[in-house]
Motif scaffolding. Structure first.
Motif, mmCIF file in Angstrom:
data_model
loop_
_atom_site.group_PDB
_atom_site.id
_atom_site.type_symbol
_atom_site.label_atom_id
_atom_site.label_comp_id
_atom_site.label_asym_id
_atom_site.label_seq_id
_atom_site.Cartn_x
_atom_site.Cartn_y
_atom_site.Cartn_z
ATOM 1 N N PRO A 184 0.814 -1.224 0.000
ATOM 2 C CA PRO A 184 0.000 0.000 0.000
ATOM 3 C C PRO A 184 0.844 1.270 0.000
ATOM 4 O O PRO A 184 0.492 2.256 -0.661
ATOM 5 N N GLU A 185 1.947 1.247 0.736
ATOM 6 C CA GLU A 185 2.802 2.422 0.822
ATOM 7 C C GLU A 185 3.959 2.310 -0.171
ATOM 8 O O GLU A 185 4.480 1.216 -0.412
ATOM 9 N N PRO A 186 4.377 3.433 -0.714
ATOM 10 C CA PRO A 186 5.466 3.379 -1.693
ATOM 11 C C PRO A 186 6.827 3.193 -1.045
ATOM 12 O O PRO A 186 7.008 3.437 0.152
ATOM 13 N N THR A 187 7.779 2.766 -1.841
ATOM 14 C CA THR A 187 9.183 2.887 -1.476
ATOM 15 C C THR A 187 9.618 4.282 -1.901
ATOM 16 O O THR A 187 9.452 4.665 -3.060
ATOM 17 N N VAL A 188 10.128 5.050 -0.957
ATOM 18 C CA VAL A 188 10.496 6.447 -1.223
ATOM 19 C C VAL A 188 12.003 6.519 -1.441
ATOM 20 O O VAL A 188 12.796 6.065 -0.606
ATOM 21 N N TRP A 189 12.372 7.074 -2.583
ATOM 22 C CA TRP A 189 13.781 7.239 -2.924
ATOM 23 C C TRP A 189 14.115 8.724 -2.980
ATOM 24 O O TRP A 189 13.327 9.527 -3.491
ATOM 25 N N THR A 190 15.267 9.087 -2.447
ATOM 26 C CA THR A 190 15.796 10.437 -2.607
ATOM 27 C C THR A 190 17.221 10.295 -3.121
ATOM 28 O O THR A 190 18.162 10.045 -2.363
ATOM 29 N N GLU A 191 17.339 10.389 -4.447
ATOM 30 C CA GLU A 191 18.619 10.152 -5.107
ATOM 31 C C GLU A 191 18.800 11.144 -6.250
ATOM 32 O O GLU A 191 17.858 11.393 -7.012
ATOM 33 N N GLY A 192 19.993 11.701 -6.355
ATOM 34 C CA GLY A 192 20.312 12.530 -7.505
ATOM 35 C C GLY A 192 20.659 11.665 -8.702
ATOM 36 O O GLY A 192 20.642 10.441 -8.644
#
Length: 276
Positions: A184-192
């Motif tokens: 239900p919840e996303p995998t959150v990525w913070t990548e340049g």
């Protein structure tokens, strides 16, 4: 738009020009060579078969190199994407290639509202598309709504096992770190950065993604009224998915260097909407 759509669209909008300028997409080849096809479409030519005269729609088309390739094979193509910057590049590429393609700005789930329902012979989806969608069953319903009775879905996608792997480890071990099944919840990525070679720097670096198991995807299509007619798992992908652990093949695809038979890299799935 939902939060995930706002974040993801900002990321794609910012990267569209860099993707079009990168050598990885080989955009100039479309103008230089009237017979040039994208590597992704060329890989699947034996499975695509003759698509001349078909009316096709390419969902999540990005900058449209696969869309133009399908049009060059004789289909009348419409490309759909939610990123206006991506579509601007797609229109430019199609014009320079001299290959007519219609492009429509829409997110996937709204596509039936923007297009003529039940009018397409072919729905096509390419590599790296499904991970941006939170609900695979809703996607399958969209495919069913767009296809005419007897129409065909054709999808080449990164394998969900590949998406579930942890980043490359110094010891070379392959470990499952991320969900294989839809959550239900996303995998959150913070990548340049991005998946092509570029010197561009980006500021919109947070994205929301979902994995979808192979069984979930096939079952969603069956429940939407399609019959799965083909499913092939491949030992290669079109980009270096595991940097430092892959080698490039003669056809331009990438494969795990050490015992590649351990890993399903990508898959091609075909399905047909039931005739009335």
């Amino acid at each position: 738009m939902n939060e995930y759509q706002v974040l993801n669209r900002a990321s794609w909008d910012e990267r569209a020009a860099a993707h079009a300028a990168s050598k990885d997409y080989r955009v100039a080849a479309f103008a230089d060579d009237p017979a040039h096809l994208s590597g992704v479409v060329r890989f699947d030519l034996p499975r695509l078969g003759d698509i001349r005269g078909l009316r096709g729609v390419h969902l999540q088309c990005h900058i449209g190199t696969d869309t133009v390739s399908l049009a060059r094979l004789g289909a009348t193509m419409t490309g759909v994407d939610f990123s206006p910057a991506s579509l601007a590049e797609a229109r430019r590429i199609a014009e320079q290639a001299g290959t007519p393609v219609e492009y429509v700005e829409s997110d996937v789930y709204s596509a039936p509202e923007k297009l003529e329902r039940g009018s397409f012979d072919l729905v096509y989806t390419g590599i790296g598309a499904l991970c941006w969608l939170p609900d695979i069953r809703r996607w399958a319903q969209v495919v069913a709504e767009l296809l005419r009775p007897g129409g065909r879905l054709f999808i080449r996608e990164g394998h969900p096992v590949l998406w579930a792997l942890a980043d490359p480890r110094p010891d070379g071990l392959l470990t499952l770190e991320h969900p294989y099944f839809e959550q239900p919840e996303p995998t959150v990525w913070t990548e340049g950065g991005t998946y092509v070679e570029t010197d561009a720097e980006f500021v919109h670096n947070t994205t929301h993604e979902w994995n979808h198991g192979l069984g979930e995807t096939a079952t969603a299509l069956i429940e939407a009224g399609l019959a799965v007619t083909g499913l092939t798992e491949h030992l290669s992908v079109p980009w270096e998915a595991m940097p430092g652990q892959m080698r490039q093949l003669e056809n331009g695809e990438w494969q795990l260097t050490d015992r590649p038979q351990r890993l399903p890299h990508s898959y091609t799935l075909q399905a047909v909407r039931a005739s009335v």
